[in-house]
Design a protein around this motif. Structure first.
Motif, PDB file in Angstrom:
ATOM      1  N   ALA A 101       0.837  -1.210   0.000  1.00  0.00           N
ATOM      2  CA  ALA A 101       0.000   0.000   0.000  1.00  0.00           C
ATOM      3  C   ALA A 101       0.870   1.257   0.000  1.00  0.00           C
ATOM      4  O   ALA A 101       0.562   2.244  -0.684  1.00  0.00           O
ATOM      5  CB  ALA A 101      -0.933  -0.001   1.205  1.00  0.00           C
ATOM      6  N   TRP A 102       1.965   1.232   0.745  1.00  0.00           N
ATOM      7  CA  TRP A 102       2.883   2.375   0.779  1.00  0.00           C
ATOM      8  C   TRP A 102       3.492   2.591  -0.614  1.00  0.00           C
ATOM      9  O   TRP A 102       3.536   3.706  -1.121  1.00  0.00           O
ATOM     10  CB  TRP A 102       3.960   2.141   1.836  1.00  0.00           C
ATOM     11  CG  TRP A 102       5.060   3.145   1.804  1.00  0.00           C
ATOM     12  CD1 TRP A 102       6.334   2.938   1.375  1.00  0.00           C
ATOM     13  CD2 TRP A 102       4.993   4.515   2.194  1.00  0.00           C
ATOM     14  NE1 TRP A 102       7.061   4.091   1.477  1.00  0.00           N
ATOM     15  CE2 TRP A 102       6.273   5.077   1.979  1.00  0.00           C
ATOM     16  CE3 TRP A 102       3.987   5.324   2.700  1.00  0.00           C
ATOM     17  CZ2 TRP A 102       6.554   6.406   2.260  1.00  0.00           C
ATOM     18  CZ3 TRP A 102       4.273   6.657   2.985  1.00  0.00           C
ATOM     19  CH2 TRP A 102       5.534   7.179   2.764  1.00  0.00           C
ATOM     20  N   GLY A 144       1.159   4.174  -3.015  1.00  0.00           N
ATOM     21  CA  GLY A 144       0.690   5.512  -2.668  1.00  0.00           C
ATOM     22  C   GLY A 144      -0.662   5.519  -1.980  1.00  0.00           C
ATOM     23  O   GLY A 144      -1.287   6.570  -1.853  1.00  0.00           O
ATOM     24  N   TRP A 145      -1.114   4.368  -1.519  1.00  0.00           N
ATOM     25  CA  TRP A 145      -2.405   4.291  -0.836  1.00  0.00           C
ATOM     26  C   TRP A 145      -2.295   4.741   0.615  1.00  0.00           C
ATOM     27  O   TRP A 145      -3.303   5.053   1.241  1.00  0.00           O
ATOM     28  CB  TRP A 145      -2.974   2.887  -0.909  1.00  0.00           C
ATOM     29  CG  TRP A 145      -3.180   2.408  -2.323  1.00  0.00           C
ATOM     30  CD1 TRP A 145      -3.354   3.177  -3.444  1.00  0.00           C
ATOM     31  CD2 TRP A 145      -3.224   1.062  -2.766  1.00  0.00           C
ATOM     32  NE1 TRP A 145      -3.500   2.381  -4.547  1.00  0.00           N
ATOM     33  CE2 TRP A 145      -3.428   1.076  -4.162  1.00  0.00           C
ATOM     34  CE3 TRP A 145      -3.112  -0.162  -2.120  1.00  0.00           C
ATOM     35  CZ2 TRP A 145      -3.527  -0.081  -4.917  1.00  0.00           C
ATOM     36  CZ3 TRP A 145      -3.206  -1.321  -2.880  1.00  0.00           C
ATOM     37  CH2 TRP A 145      -3.418  -1.275  -4.264  1.00  0.00           C
ATOM     38  N   ILE A 146      -1.085   4.722   1.146  1.00  0.00           N
ATOM     39  CA  ILE A 146      -0.753   5.349   2.428  1.00  0.00           C
ATOM     40  C   ILE A 146       0.188   6.480   2.052  1.00  0.00           C
ATOM     41  O   ILE A 146       1.227   6.242   1.436  1.00  0.00           O
ATOM     42  CB  ILE A 146      -0.064   4.362   3.396  1.00  0.00           C
ATOM     43  CG1 ILE A 146      -0.964   3.163   3.674  1.00  0.00           C
ATOM     44  CG2 ILE A 146       0.317   5.074   4.697  1.00  0.00           C
ATOM     45  CD1 ILE A 146      -0.284   2.029   4.431  1.00  0.00           C
ATOM     46  N   ILE A 189       2.577   7.821   9.250  1.00  0.00           N
ATOM     47  CA  ILE A 189       1.394   6.958   9.371  1.00  0.00           C
ATOM     48  C   ILE A 189       1.774   5.524   9.019  1.00  0.00           C
ATOM     49  O   ILE A 189       1.395   4.581   9.714  1.00  0.00           O
ATOM     50  CB  ILE A 189       0.246   7.462   8.463  1.00  0.00           C
ATOM     51  CG1 ILE A 189      -0.180   8.874   8.855  1.00  0.00           C
ATOM     52  CG2 ILE A 189      -0.926   6.485   8.469  1.00  0.00           C
ATOM     53  CD1 ILE A 189      -0.644   9.032  10.282  1.00  0.00           C
ATOM     54  N   PHE A 190       2.516   5.364   7.952  1.00  0.00           N
ATOM     55  CA  PHE A 190       2.984   4.030   7.559  1.00  0.00           C
ATOM     56  C   PHE A 190       3.759   3.385   8.708  1.00  0.00           C
ATOM     57  O   PHE A 190       3.505   2.237   9.069  1.00  0.00           O
ATOM     58  CB  PHE A 190       3.854   4.125   6.300  1.00  0.00           C
ATOM     59  CG  PHE A 190       4.570   2.858   5.965  1.00  0.00           C
ATOM     60  CD1 PHE A 190       3.895   1.778   5.431  1.00  0.00           C
ATOM     61  CD2 PHE A 190       5.938   2.739   6.197  1.00  0.00           C
ATOM     62  CE1 PHE A 190       4.559   0.593   5.132  1.00  0.00           C
ATOM     63  CE2 PHE A 190       6.610   1.564   5.895  1.00  0.00           C
ATOM     64  CZ  PHE A 190       5.918   0.493   5.357  1.00  0.00           C
ATOM     65  N   ALA A 220       4.121  -0.392  13.231  1.00  0.00           N
ATOM     66  CA  ALA A 220       4.382  -0.608  14.656  1.00  0.00           C
ATOM     67  C   ALA A 220       3.225  -1.351  15.317  1.00  0.00           C
ATOM     68  O   ALA A 220       3.432  -2.089  16.283  1.00  0.00           O
ATOM     69  CB  ALA A 220       4.634   0.725  15.355  1.00  0.00           C
ATOM     70  N   LYS A 221       2.028  -1.173  14.812  1.00  0.00           N
ATOM     71  CA  LYS A 221       0.876  -1.887  15.347  1.00  0.00           C
ATOM     72  C   LYS A 221       0.837  -3.330  14.850  1.00  0.00           C
ATOM     73  O   LYS A 221       0.355  -4.223  15.539  1.00  0.00           O
ATOM     74  CB  LYS A 221      -0.408  -1.145  15.004  1.00  0.00           C
ATOM     75  CG  LYS A 221      -0.574   0.129  15.822  1.00  0.00           C
ATOM     76  CD  LYS A 221      -1.772   0.921  15.401  1.00  0.00           C
ATOM     77  CE  LYS A 221      -1.951   2.140  16.287  1.00  0.00           C
ATOM     78  NZ  LYS A 221      -0.828   3.070  16.279  1.00  0.00           N
TER      79      LYS A 221
END
Length: 85
Positions: free
Chosen positions: A14-15, A18-20, A25-26, A31-32
């Motif tokens: 996704a990164w 370009g979706w993130i 935020i990425f 991290a989650k």
């Protein structure tokens, strides 16, 4: 359907697409995902991690995360949530 082992790959893709749209935020999403993947034998920790991931994705959907990708990711989080309950 996705398993917990592929959440990081999904976020990386996704990164790259370009979706993130924000590196911070990425990094926060990654991290989650990390404790979810490391603690798959502890359903309580996985469920807590999935809950945190869900909240961040919902909050940023259509802002820093494309709405279409957020919807897809949330459906996978729900699927995983049901697996670990």
């Amino acid at each position: 359907m996705m398993d917990a082992d592929h959440l990081d790959e999904t976020l990386n893709y996704a990164w790259q697409q370009g979706w993130i749209t924000n590196r911070g935020i990425f990094n926060s999403l990654m991290a989650k995902v990390d404790p979810i993947q490391r603690n798959q034998d502890d359903s309580r920790q996985v469920l807590n991690g999935l809950n945190a991931l869900e909240h961040e994705v919902r909050a940023l959907s259509g802002k820093k995360i494309s709405a279409a990708f957020a919807e897809l990711l949330l459906s996978q989080v729900l699927y995983l949530n049901n697996m670990y309950k």
